[in-house]
Design a protein around this motif. Structure first.
Motif, PDB file in Angstrom:
ATOM      1  N   GLU A 255      36.166  79.295  58.916  1.00 14.40           N
ATOM      2  CA  GLU A 255      36.425  80.608  58.331  1.00 14.40           C
ATOM      3  C   GLU A 255      35.925  81.758  59.182  1.00 14.40           C
ATOM      4  O   GLU A 255      36.057  82.931  58.805  1.00 14.40           O
ATOM      5  N   ASP A 256      35.362  81.467  60.345  1.00 14.86           N
ATOM      6  CA  ASP A 256      34.807  82.536  61.176  1.00 14.86           C
ATOM      7  C   ASP A 256      35.932  83.436  61.690  1.00 14.86           C
ATOM      8  O   ASP A 256      36.886  82.963  62.319  1.00 14.86           O
ATOM      9  N   PRO A 257      35.848  84.743  61.425  1.00 12.45           N
ATOM     10  CA  PRO A 257      36.939  85.649  61.813  1.00 12.45           C
ATOM     11  C   PRO A 257      37.091  85.809  63.319  1.00 12.45           C
ATOM     12  O   PRO A 257      38.138  86.256  63.796  1.00 12.45           O
ATOM     13  N   SER A 258      36.068  85.485  64.091  1.00 14.05           N
ATOM     14  CA  SER A 258      36.169  85.667  65.538  1.00 14.05           C
ATOM     15  C   SER A 258      37.014  84.584  66.212  1.00 14.05           C
ATOM     16  O   SER A 258      37.355  84.708  67.399  1.00 14.05           O
ATOM     17  N   ARG A 259      37.358  83.541  65.480  1.00 12.26           N
ATOM     18  CA  ARG A 259      38.167  82.472  66.068  1.00 12.26           C
ATOM     19  C   ARG A 259      39.515  82.992  66.572  1.00 12.26           C
ATOM     20  O   ARG A 259      40.039  82.529  67.581  1.00 12.26           O
ATOM     21  N   GLN A 260      40.065  83.989  65.857  1.00 11.99           N
ATOM     22  CA  GLN A 260      41.365  84.512  66.252  1.00 11.99           C
ATOM     23  C   GLN A 260      41.296  85.186  67.620  1.00 11.99           C
ATOM     24  O   GLN A 260      42.163  84.973  68.484  1.00 11.99           O
ATOM     25  N   ALA A 261      40.255  85.996  67.823  1.00 10.36           N
ATOM     26  CA  ALA A 261      40.118  86.687  69.103  1.00 10.36           C
ATOM     27  C   ALA A 261      39.906  85.692  70.240  1.00 10.36           C
ATOM     28  O   ALA A 261      40.454  85.860  71.348  1.00 10.36           O
ATOM     29  N   ILE A 262      39.129  84.655  69.979  1.00 10.64           N
ATOM     30  CA  ILE A 262      38.876  83.650  71.023  1.00 10.64           C
ATOM     31  C   ILE A 262      40.155  82.906  71.371  1.00 10.64           C
ATOM     32  O   ILE A 262      40.460  82.663  72.546  1.00 10.64           O
ATOM     33  N   GLN A 263      40.915  82.568  70.333  1.00  9.14           N
ATOM     34  CA  GLN A 263      42.175  81.878  70.598  1.00  9.14           C
ATOM     35  C   GLN A 263      43.135  82.769  71.376  1.00  9.14           C
ATOM     36  O   GLN A 263      43.890  82.301  72.242  1.00  9.14           O
ATOM     37  N   GLY A 264      43.074  84.070  71.087  1.00 13.34           N
ATOM     38  CA  GLY A 264      43.906  84.996  71.862  1.00 13.34           C
ATOM     39  C   GLY A 264      43.539  84.970  73.332  1.00 13.34           C
ATOM     40  O   GLY A 264      44.417  85.026  74.208  1.00 13.34           O
ATOM     41  N   GLY A 265      42.230  84.880  73.636  1.00 11.50           N
ATOM     42  CA  GLY A 265      41.791  84.781  75.021  1.00 11.50           C
ATOM     43  C   GLY A 265      42.269  83.494  75.668  1.00 11.50           C
ATOM     44  O   GLY A 265      42.692  83.484  76.837  1.00 11.50           O
TER      45      GLY A 265
END
Length: 400
Positions: A255-265
């Motif tokens: 559920e960590d919201p930062s996963r999306q940004a990391i996946q974008g990278g």
């Protein structure tokens, strides 16, 4: 702190009263006892004088008896109302007075050793929510000045400096936190990250040593993993960047919201390598998607390098932003996503408030709290999933 010292003074006066009142009462009783003893001595001398006069023939038996009766009456008159005092031993006045003088000094010394006046002052300072990030910074700076051994204050000061893009100051704050609390993996990662951005994103042996030490103690230390991925991507080492970021995704909660940004990278690194991008690799997570544009009539009034701050703030809550992203005018129009991973303070997140307002501000000076042009939205639910349109079209009322 005036109230605190007034209360301490009242307590001190009460304690002194317990010492001095018995001394004053003892002096009064002693004076009564001394007067009674003097009267008895005078009475005895009067009797001896009458007996001597009788022996010499100057007084007869009748006159002797009358003199004795008169002396007795005078003694009773002088001692009337005096209380019979039990035998007692006193310390005198010197010892209580010395104790009364030493009591304030002793109390002050004991409080300086065991007291918590600094904690009381800090509690009063942080009793109210700060209105701006500058106010939060000022409070934290005052906290570390009054208590340089507070690792927590140094840590949050470093986080606040990073939110203000003051990486060099943040590096110093994290270094002080490590000096106080020891070389905890999380602190090492934060220190390395601040040094990296303060040094113009140049990788150095010191940064490598710090991240190696942090990951040796905790292989799941998220800041170090993320930093290694950023450094590798910036230097064109896309495979290494993907490897570090995949390690990071693996240790983050679902559920960590930062996963999306990391996946974008990770996706951008794969594109650089010509590899297919994985779809739906991670959950989008909670957050607000914002599409920001600049009004046509402002195009000629701004410069490409002007800073653009896009942030969300609570409708009912602290006025300081909950999450913020920074772009430039050259990036507009742009679409950004604000989520809990962009929180400026760990305890203030978008998901913690029911309604928020979106704001985009252009600031030529780079000041997030005041600029030249602004655009804002109506209040909306923090769980809104539809993209929100934000047009920068008005003069900023907080313009310097």
């Amino acid at each position: 702190m005036i109230e605190f010292w007034l209360c301490a003074g009242l307590l001190l006066l009460t304690a002194l009263a317990f010492v001095l009142i018995p001394v004053l009462r003892g002096r009064k009783l002693q004076a009564e006892e001394d007067r009674t003893a003097l009267n008895v001595t005078l009475y005895q001398e009067r009797l001896q004088d009458l007996q001597a006069q009788n022996a010499a023939g100057a007084l007869n038996a009748e006159q002797l008896a009358a003199g004795r009766d008169e002396a007795a009456r005078e003694l009773l008159a002088d001692t009337e109302g005096a209380q019979a005092l039990p035998p007692q031993r006193t310390l005198g006045i010197k010892v209580p007075l010395v104790f009364a003088l030493l009591m304030p000094l002793l109390g002050y010394g004991l409080y300086q050793h065991w007291g918590a006046i600094d904690d009381v002052e800090r509690a009063r300072t942080f009793a109210d929510q700060p209105k701006t990030i500058e106010e939060m910074t000022a409070r934290l700076e005052a906290a570390v000045k009054s208590d340089p051994k507070s690792a927590e204050s140094w840590y949050f000061l470093g986080r606040t400096y990073m939110a203000q893009e003051r990486a060099a100051d943040a590096a110093q704050a994290f270094e002080r936190a490590i000096e106080v609390a020891g070389r905890a993996p999380e602190l090492l990662g934060q220190w390395a990250q601040a040094l990296y951005f303060a040094g113009g994103k140049q990788w150095t042996p010191q940064l490598q040593a710090l991240t190696d030490e942090a990951l040796k103690a905790d292989p799941a230390e998220v800041t170090s993993l993320g930093l290694l991925g950023i450094a590798a991507y910036e230097s064109g080492q896309f495979k290494q960047a993907i490897g570090h970021w995949q390690q990071l995704v693996a240790v983050l909660p679902a559920e960590d919201p930062s996963r999306q940004a990391i996946q974008g990278g990770i996706d951008r690194a794969r594109e650089q390598l010509g590899e297919p991008v994985e779809e739906a690799a991670v959950s989008a997570g909670p957050g607000l998607t914002v599409q920001v544009a600049l009004a046509d009539d402002l195009q000629a009034k701004v410069q490409p390098g002007d800073a653009v701050f896009i942030f969300a703030r609570a409708v009912s809550g602290p006025p300081m932003p909950l999450a913020v992203k920074r772009l430039t005018v050259a990036d507009l129009p742009a679409e950004v996503r604000l989520s809990d991973s962009d929180a400026m303070m760990p305890q203030l997140k978008i998901s913690g408030f029911e309604q928020v307002q979106l704001v985009a501000r252009i600031s030529r000076s780079g000041n997030a709290t005041a600029g030249e042009w602004v655009g804002s939205s109506l209040p909306l639910a923090s769980k809104t999933t539809e993209p929100q349109q934000l047009l920068i079209d008005s003069a900023d009322s907080k313009a310097p």
